[in-house]
Design a protein around this motif. Sequence first.
Motif, PDB file in Angstrom:
ATOM      1  N   VAL A 297       0.846  -1.192   0.000  1.00  0.00           N
ATOM      2  CA  VAL A 297       0.000   0.000   0.000  1.00  0.00           C
ATOM      3  C   VAL A 297       0.888   1.251   0.000  1.00  0.00           C
ATOM      4  CG1 VAL A 297      -1.695   1.317   1.317  1.00  0.00           C
ATOM      5  CG2 VAL A 297      -1.886  -1.163   1.200  1.00  0.00           C
ATOM      6  N   MET A 298       1.895   1.212   0.889  1.00  0.00           N
ATOM      7  CA  MET A 298       2.808   2.354   1.005  1.00  0.00           C
ATOM      8  C   MET A 298       3.518   2.606  -0.326  1.00  0.00           C
ATOM      9  SD  MET A 298       6.360   2.792   1.525  1.00  0.00           S
ATOM     10  CE  MET A 298       7.005   1.290   2.233  1.00  0.00           C
ATOM     11  N   LEU A 299       3.942   1.538  -0.999  1.00  0.00           N
ATOM     12  CA  LEU A 299       4.638   1.696  -2.281  1.00  0.00           C
ATOM     13  C   LEU A 299       3.709   2.305  -3.328  1.00  0.00           C
ATOM     14  CD1 LEU A 299       6.783  -1.552  -2.613  1.00  0.00           C
ATOM     15  CD2 LEU A 299       7.553   0.776  -2.167  1.00  0.00           C
ATOM     16  N   GLY A 300       2.432   1.903  -3.295  1.00  0.00           N
ATOM     17  CA  GLY A 300       1.469   2.493  -4.221  1.00  0.00           C
ATOM     18  C   GLY A 300       1.382   3.999  -4.031  1.00  0.00           C
ATOM     19  N   ALA A 301       1.342   4.414  -2.750  1.00  0.00           N
ATOM     20  CA  ALA A 301       1.274   5.839  -2.452  1.00  0.00           C
ATOM     21  C   ALA A 301       2.546   6.551  -2.907  1.00  0.00           C
ATOM     22  CB  ALA A 301       1.052   6.042  -0.953  1.00  0.00           C
ATOM     23  N   TYR A 302       3.694   5.923  -2.672  1.00  0.00           N
ATOM     24  CA  TYR A 302       4.953   6.551  -3.081  1.00  0.00           C
ATOM     25  C   TYR A 302       5.089   6.605  -4.599  1.00  0.00           C
ATOM     26  CZ  TYR A 302       7.303   7.625   1.238  1.00  0.00           C
ATOM     27  OH  TYR A 302       7.647   8.214   2.409  1.00  0.00           O
ATOM     28  N   ALA A 303       4.519   5.586  -5.277  1.00  0.00           N
ATOM     29  CA  ALA A 303       4.568   5.598  -6.740  1.00  0.00           C
ATOM     30  C   ALA A 303       3.870   6.845  -7.259  1.00  0.00           C
ATOM     31  CB  ALA A 303       3.901   4.332  -7.291  1.00  0.00           C
ATOM     32  N   VAL A 304       2.707   7.168  -6.672  1.00  0.00           N
ATOM     33  CA  VAL A 304       1.979   8.365  -7.088  1.00  0.00           C
ATOM     34  C   VAL A 304       2.809   9.610  -6.805  1.00  0.00           C
ATOM     35  CG1 VAL A 304      -0.061   9.757  -6.687  1.00  0.00           C
ATOM     36  CG2 VAL A 304      -0.255   7.282  -6.735  1.00  0.00           C
ATOM     37  N   TRP A 305       3.347   9.675  -5.594  1.00  0.00           N
ATOM     38  CA  TRP A 305       4.134  10.856  -5.228  1.00  0.00           C
ATOM     39  C   TRP A 305       5.311  11.035  -6.194  1.00  0.00           C
ATOM     40  CZ3 TRP A 305       9.300  10.610  -3.562  1.00  0.00           C
ATOM     41  CH2 TRP A 305       9.843  11.860  -3.241  1.00  0.00           C
ATOM     42  N   PHE A 306       5.998   9.921  -6.487  1.00  0.00           N
ATOM     43  CA  PHE A 306       7.181   9.976  -7.337  1.00  0.00           C
ATOM     44  C   PHE A 306       6.814  10.416  -8.751  1.00  0.00           C
ATOM     45  CE2 PHE A 306      10.148   7.946 -10.308  1.00  0.00           C
ATOM     46  CZ  PHE A 306      11.349   8.427  -9.829  1.00  0.00           C
ATOM     47  N   LEU A 307       5.776   9.785  -9.311  1.00  0.00           N
ATOM     48  CA  LEU A 307       5.380  10.098 -10.689  1.00  0.00           C
ATOM     49  C   LEU A 307       4.879  11.525 -10.801  1.00  0.00           C
ATOM     50  CD1 LEU A 307       3.611   6.734 -11.531  1.00  0.00           C
ATOM     51  CD2 LEU A 307       5.729   7.587 -12.534  1.00  0.00           C
ATOM     52  N   GLU A 308       4.162  11.987  -9.774  1.00  0.00           N
ATOM     53  CA  GLU A 308       3.628  13.333  -9.815  1.00  0.00           C
ATOM     54  C   GLU A 308       4.757  14.357  -9.679  1.00  0.00           C
ATOM     55  OE1 GLU A 308      -0.277  14.323  -7.658  1.00  0.00           O
ATOM     56  OE2 GLU A 308       1.237  15.519  -6.638  1.00  0.00           O
ATOM     57  N   ASP A 309       5.673  14.035  -8.762  1.00  0.00           N
ATOM     58  CA  ASP A 309       6.750  14.970  -8.448  1.00  0.00           C
ATOM     59  C   ASP A 309       7.774  15.061  -9.576  1.00  0.00           C
ATOM     60  OD1 ASP A 309       7.260  16.624  -6.165  1.00  0.00           O
ATOM     61  OD2 ASP A 309       9.211  15.619  -6.074  1.00  0.00           O
ATOM     62  N   HIS A 310       8.113  13.937 -10.180  1.00  0.00           N
ATOM     63  CA  HIS A 310       9.197  13.915 -11.156  1.00  0.00           C
ATOM     64  C   HIS A 310       8.719  14.022 -12.602  1.00  0.00           C
ATOM     65  CE1 HIS A 310      11.266  12.560  -7.607  1.00  0.00           C
ATOM     66  NE2 HIS A 310      12.409  12.747  -8.215  1.00  0.00           N
ATOM     67  N   PHE A 311       7.511  13.521 -12.870  1.00  0.00           N
ATOM     68  CA  PHE A 311       7.066  13.523 -14.264  1.00  0.00           C
ATOM     69  C   PHE A 311       5.791  14.330 -14.465  1.00  0.00           C
ATOM     70  CE2 PHE A 311       9.393   9.573 -13.584  1.00  0.00           C
ATOM     71  CZ  PHE A 311      10.393   9.718 -14.523  1.00  0.00           C
ATOM     72  N   GLY A 312       5.268  14.899 -13.373  1.00  0.00           N
ATOM     73  CA  GLY A 312       4.082  15.732 -13.482  1.00  0.00           C
ATOM     74  C   GLY A 312       2.845  14.986 -13.937  1.00  0.00           C
ATOM     75  N   LEU A 313       2.805  13.681 -13.678  1.00  0.00           N
ATOM     76  CA  LEU A 313       1.625  12.910 -14.085  1.00  0.00           C
ATOM     77  C   LEU A 313       0.455  13.196 -13.154  1.00  0.00           C
ATOM     78  CD1 LEU A 313       2.974   9.359 -15.005  1.00  0.00           C
ATOM     79  CD2 LEU A 313       2.131  11.144 -16.520  1.00  0.00           C
ATOM     80  N   GLY A 314      -0.756  13.114 -13.676  1.00  0.00           N
ATOM     81  CA  GLY A 314      -1.939  13.263 -12.845  1.00  0.00           C
ATOM     82  C   GLY A 314      -2.224  11.986 -12.079  1.00  0.00           C
ATOM     83  N   LEU A 315      -3.247  12.059 -11.234  1.00  0.00           N
ATOM     84  CA  LEU A 315      -3.521  10.911 -10.370  1.00  0.00           C
ATOM     85  C   LEU A 315      -3.995   9.693 -11.159  1.00  0.00           C
ATOM     86  CD1 LEU A 315      -3.661   9.987  -7.371  1.00  0.00           C
ATOM     87  CD2 LEU A 315      -6.082  10.522  -7.454  1.00  0.00           C
ATOM     88  N   PHE A 316      -4.802   9.923 -12.206  1.00  0.00           N
ATOM     89  CA  PHE A 316      -5.423   8.773 -12.880  1.00  0.00           C
ATOM     90  C   PHE A 316      -4.413   7.856 -13.557  1.00  0.00           C
ATOM     91  CE2 PHE A 316      -8.580  12.210 -12.729  1.00  0.00           C
ATOM     92  CZ  PHE A 316      -9.407  11.637 -11.781  1.00  0.00           C
TER      93      PHE A 316
END
Lengths: 373, 290
Positions: free
Chosen positions: B43-62
């Motif tokens: 679960v924690m990794l899923g949350a970090y994946a979002v944080w990482f992708l959003e922070d580094h690649f500017g991806l949206g949540l979906f």
Amino acid sequence: MDGQRKHPIWAKLVGYAAFCLVILILPLFITDDYLLNKFARYLVFGLVAMALSISWGYAGILNLGQAVSFGLGSYCMAMALKLRTIPIQTGAEGLPDFMVWNNVKSLPWFWEPFHSYGFAIAAGVLVPTILALLIGTFVFRARVTGVYVSIITLALLVVINLVVIDRQRLTGGFNGLTDLAPLELFGLTFDPYAHATYYLIAVSLGAALFLGLAVVHSKTGLIMQAIRDDENRVRYFGYDVAAYQTFALCLSAAVAGFAGMLYTLVMAFASPTFLAVPVSLSIVIWSAVGGRASLLGSAMGAIIVTGVQGSLSDTPAFLETWTLIMGALFIVVVLFLPRGLISLVDRIPLGGSARRRAAAATVAASRSGINAG
Amino acid sequence: MTDIFNQVFSGLSIASILLLISLGLAIIYGTVGVINLAHGEFVMLGAYAVWFLEDHFGLGLFPCIVLAFFAVGTLGWVVERLIIRRLYGRVLDTILATWGLGVILQQAIRLSAGAELRYVQMPPGLSAAVHFAGVDVSAYRLFVLALTAILLAVTYVLIFRTRFGMRLRGVVQNPEIARCFGVNTSQIYALTFAYGAGLAGIAGALVSPLKSVSPDMGTGYVVDAFMVVVVGGVQSLLGTVASAGIIGELSGGLAYLSNDTIAKAIVFLGVVVLIRFRPQGLFALRVRRG
């Protein structure tokens, strides 16, 4: 046991006695009080790992909440010592300082009896035991075993940890109980760096090892092991399986509670981190690395692992990766050495088993002779 | 009245996250027979994946949710291949190995992403409140509820309406016979583990905008999810759904009356008492033996 060679009881006794001798004469070679305090801590960890081995290694109950007993014991001792702290650090009428800060006006009822050392020491053992009795009665009577027990004990740990932190007015919350008076008993002062504290812990560990050995080699101990290997078969023999499982859990909790009390003496404080998940995890790792089905193995597992950890903690690079190393070591031991390091010792041939092996070889030789003829 | 409705809705939203986490847990336990203590870390990794992708690649949540599913799912697959498969038949030892794995994952994140709390942006379209049945409810929580319902339906179809699901049910009933019929049980185990892990990854992605993201966020979730599995049982999807609903509403309601900690303690006590008096009725005690 998995075709492993089992040493005769005298060999075990010699091993246990040698270990006790080593920990008792150790202070003669250590002049540094700080180092002695460190060793005392390792021995406390040994004691609590040994306690886990009673329930896990011998009765097959993997208690992931061992830190509950450890922490409760620690708090019982700390409460008694807190009430004896010199008045400057306490509030009016001896009210502990954190209660004053939290606007608690009078000592809560359950703190009252801790004015007595006798009560506190009894509580340090009995509170975890009674809790184990309750959990055991509820869980084992319902014939819940295996993984569910592990999960329930883990949940218990998480819940108790949260409650202790949450009830700051009564428990000191996140900070725990600090500023403790040293324990004074029988004219001896047990402060963290005293030789008396070390000897108290070493003697406790030695006594617990021999007592534990006596229990696991008694009839009760044999039934516990039989339950571990096949619970239903023991039930069909007419034994009250739940009673034996509850006994194992209670005994383990009592020893762990005692270890917790000793830990308060060595650390001179009690903290909610003592009854948190990482401590429980460490206890399980120590016991697994040393050998879950051996009291001495578990104790030595704790001493070796924490000893290595302690000697590495001077180098910051290792400190950060230590958790990674521990996790990996744990997985490797579980995968490839399920009986722990002690199983390596079990492979050393001794007189008795060598004779037996020779006899077996003779039999085999004569058999093949017969076949050949 | 509005208060009660708000409370029920907030309970539902707790329950939907819980359901996603415990669904993965229950599927893994029911099929593979493994108690996965690293589930909270998934679960924690899923949350970090979002944080990482959003922070580094500017991806949206979906897109992040989809990527989190595949990333954590792949990790689950690798874990099954490397560790879990060596431990089939040693149920207690799988607890240990997955616990060790959880520790490694937590520390790895702490060392690579830092120990500080991370925050994930709520998608702009969902940050508003929606007027619904006379009260204002958070659009994001509605979205979580809807996605959970969709994933539940997908899981149902996967298990009961596909060839893979048929094989999976065969393996659950009797692995030996299933093998005799040519079912590749080891592949089923690996895929099931991966799917359960992937669901945990989605759950993590979904909670990331609601709560702060930290390396040890998983522990609390995994304990709650275990309560759900213990109460609901592993044999039926419906049991898990009902149980997640009960525990979610109960936690939400009790937390409203006192606080989170007391709510957790009371729920735990309730579960222990329940086990004593209704062990068979509420969950199946089919512990696999090697």
